[in-house]
Design a protein around this motif. Structure first.
Motif, mmCIF file in Angstrom:
data_model
loop_
_atom_site.group_PDB
_atom_site.id
_atom_site.type_symbol
_atom_site.label_atom_id
_atom_site.label_comp_id
_atom_site.label_asym_id
_atom_site.label_seq_id
_atom_site.Cartn_x
_atom_site.Cartn_y
_atom_site.Cartn_z
ATOM 1 N N ARG A 1 0.828 -1.212 0.000
ATOM 2 C CA ARG A 1 0.000 0.000 0.000
ATOM 3 C C ARG A 1 0.858 1.257 0.000
ATOM 4 O O ARG A 1 0.530 2.254 -0.660
ATOM 5 C CB ARG A 1 -0.924 0.021 1.220
ATOM 6 N N SER A 2 1.973 1.207 0.737
ATOM 7 C CA SER A 2 2.826 2.394 0.847
ATOM 8 C C SER A 2 3.545 2.721 -0.453
ATOM 9 O O SER A 2 4.083 3.820 -0.595
ATOM 10 C CB SER A 2 3.850 2.209 1.968
ATOM 11 N N LEU A 3 3.538 1.797 -1.405
ATOM 12 C CA LEU A 3 4.086 2.125 -2.723
ATOM 13 C C LEU A 3 3.308 3.263 -3.370
ATOM 14 O O LEU A 3 3.891 4.089 -4.084
ATOM 15 C CB LEU A 3 4.031 0.894 -3.637
ATOM 16 N N PHE A 4 1.997 3.295 -3.103
ATOM 17 C CA PHE A 4 1.120 4.199 -3.845
ATOM 18 C C PHE A 4 0.373 5.203 -2.962
ATOM 19 O O PHE A 4 -0.206 6.153 -3.483
ATOM 20 C CB PHE A 4 0.072 3.384 -4.615
ATOM 21 N N GLU A 5 0.351 5.004 -1.645
ATOM 22 C CA GLU A 5 -0.467 5.828 -0.758
ATOM 23 C C GLU A 5 0.398 6.537 0.274
ATOM 24 O O GLU A 5 1.284 5.936 0.882
ATOM 25 C CB GLU A 5 -1.501 4.964 -0.027
ATOM 26 N N ASP A 6 0.110 7.808 0.495
ATOM 27 C CA ASP A 6 0.789 8.578 1.532
ATOM 28 C C ASP A 6 0.327 8.125 2.917
ATOM 29 O O ASP A 6 -0.810 7.663 3.101
ATOM 30 C CB ASP A 6 0.479 10.071 1.386
ATOM 31 N N ASP A 7 1.205 8.283 3.901
ATOM 32 C CA ASP A 7 0.893 8.093 5.323
ATOM 33 C C ASP A 7 0.531 6.664 5.710
ATOM 34 O O ASP A 7 0.055 6.437 6.827
ATOM 35 C CB ASP A 7 -0.221 9.043 5.784
#
Length: 302
Positions: free
Chosen positions: A184-190
């Motif tokens: 998820r952190s590949l594409f989403e901030d925070d």
């Protein structure tokens, strides 16, 4: 043949034996390996934005469809990565009946490495990349972390865990979940609090906004001497007796066997169906006893 191959790879790890020996931290090496994959993804990208295609690239490059992921195998074999390797004769499963230990008794245990200051089994790298990817795929389907976590717990009860080994690994479930957070952190901030996504889509391709680091994901709950496994009824009494043999090690350095501030970890992973096993952690098992001599270190070998 397939079953035999799978069982040979379904090793357990042991963060009790050799725990007090020094070992080099491999965070820089393993950060570099993941970041090289991400750089290769960006450099070779063709076509429109497809997030799952990016996930698959990373999985195919350092994960894999076999029982031991590529990065896991590298960590087990590379001369750059320092490892602690107990023998079958001095691991936590030593001296226990084969009917209780099953796979671990037949094939021994895997090595231990240090990552972000924590002692972990390299198998956790495979859980992070492969099982984390499956967790992420289920999340995309349900948009519900708890529902996605249900299947993760099921696999630990079944083929990858208690059914074949007698061991339900809480740490495996944590690594699965942190792998999902990585994707998820590949594409989403925070997703990693206070940090932007690793990748951003600009014009007609990906750009890297920040490097990946295992330090964003690895913590004390990856360490099976701190986040103790749950053992089935056959194995539990043998494991409790065996773990008490490590109490001399505990008395030499009690801080190595406890978690200073555990409540944030409990809250973070409350929905993962971790099983309560703190009674087997040495800060519980040994702390109130005066029956263990403070001499020697149990099972020291490399």
């Amino acid at each position: 043949m397939m079953l035999a191959a799978s069982l040979c790879s379904a090793y357990e790890t042991d963060q009790f034996t050799n725990r007090l020996l020094p070992i080099e931290d491999s965070t820089v090496l393993l950060d570099r390996r993941v970041n090289q994959t991400i750089e290769d993804l960006v450099a070779g990208w063709k076509g429109p934005r497809k997030d799952w295609k990016a996930v698959q690239f990373i999985y195919n490059d350092i994960g894999g469809r076999h029982w031991v992921d590529k990065i896991e195998r590298w960590a087990m074999k590379s001369e750059e990565v320092e490892r602690l390797q107990p023998s079958r004769r001095n691991s936590i499963y030593q001296g226990q009946p084969i009917y209780a230990t099953r796979v671990a008794g037949m094939f021994g245990v895997g090595p231990t490495i240090k990552l972000n200051g924590q002692l972990i089994g390299p198998d956790k790298l495979g859980h992070f990349l492969s099982q984390g990817r499956k967790f992420y795929r289920r999340y995309l389907k349900y948009l519900d972390e708890s529902k996605a976590a249900e299947h993760s717990a099921y696999t630990e009860r079944a083929l990858f865990g208690q059914m074949t080994t007698g061991v339900y690994s809480n740490a495996d479930l944590v690594a699965n979940y942190e792998g999902y957070r990585f994707y998820r952190s590949l594409f989403e901030d925070d997703i990693v609090p206070g940090k932007p996504a690793i990748l951003a889509w600009q014009d007609d391709g990906w750009v890297i906004q920040r490097p990946f680091t295992w330090a964003d994901h690895v913590n004390e709950y990856w360490d099976e001497a701190l986040n103790i496994n749950h053992y089935d009824a056959l194995l539990y009494p043998h494991m409790k007796t065996r773990l008490q043999e490590f109490c001399p090690d505990y008395f030499l350095d009690p801080a190595r066997y406890g978690i200073e501030d555990e409540e944030p970890l409990r809250e973070r992973y409350a929905h993962l169906q971790l099983r309560e096993t703190s009674e087997l952690r040495l800060d519980s098992l040994c702390a109130d006893s005066e029956d263990y001599p403070v001499s020697g270190v149990a099972g020291r070998s490399r």
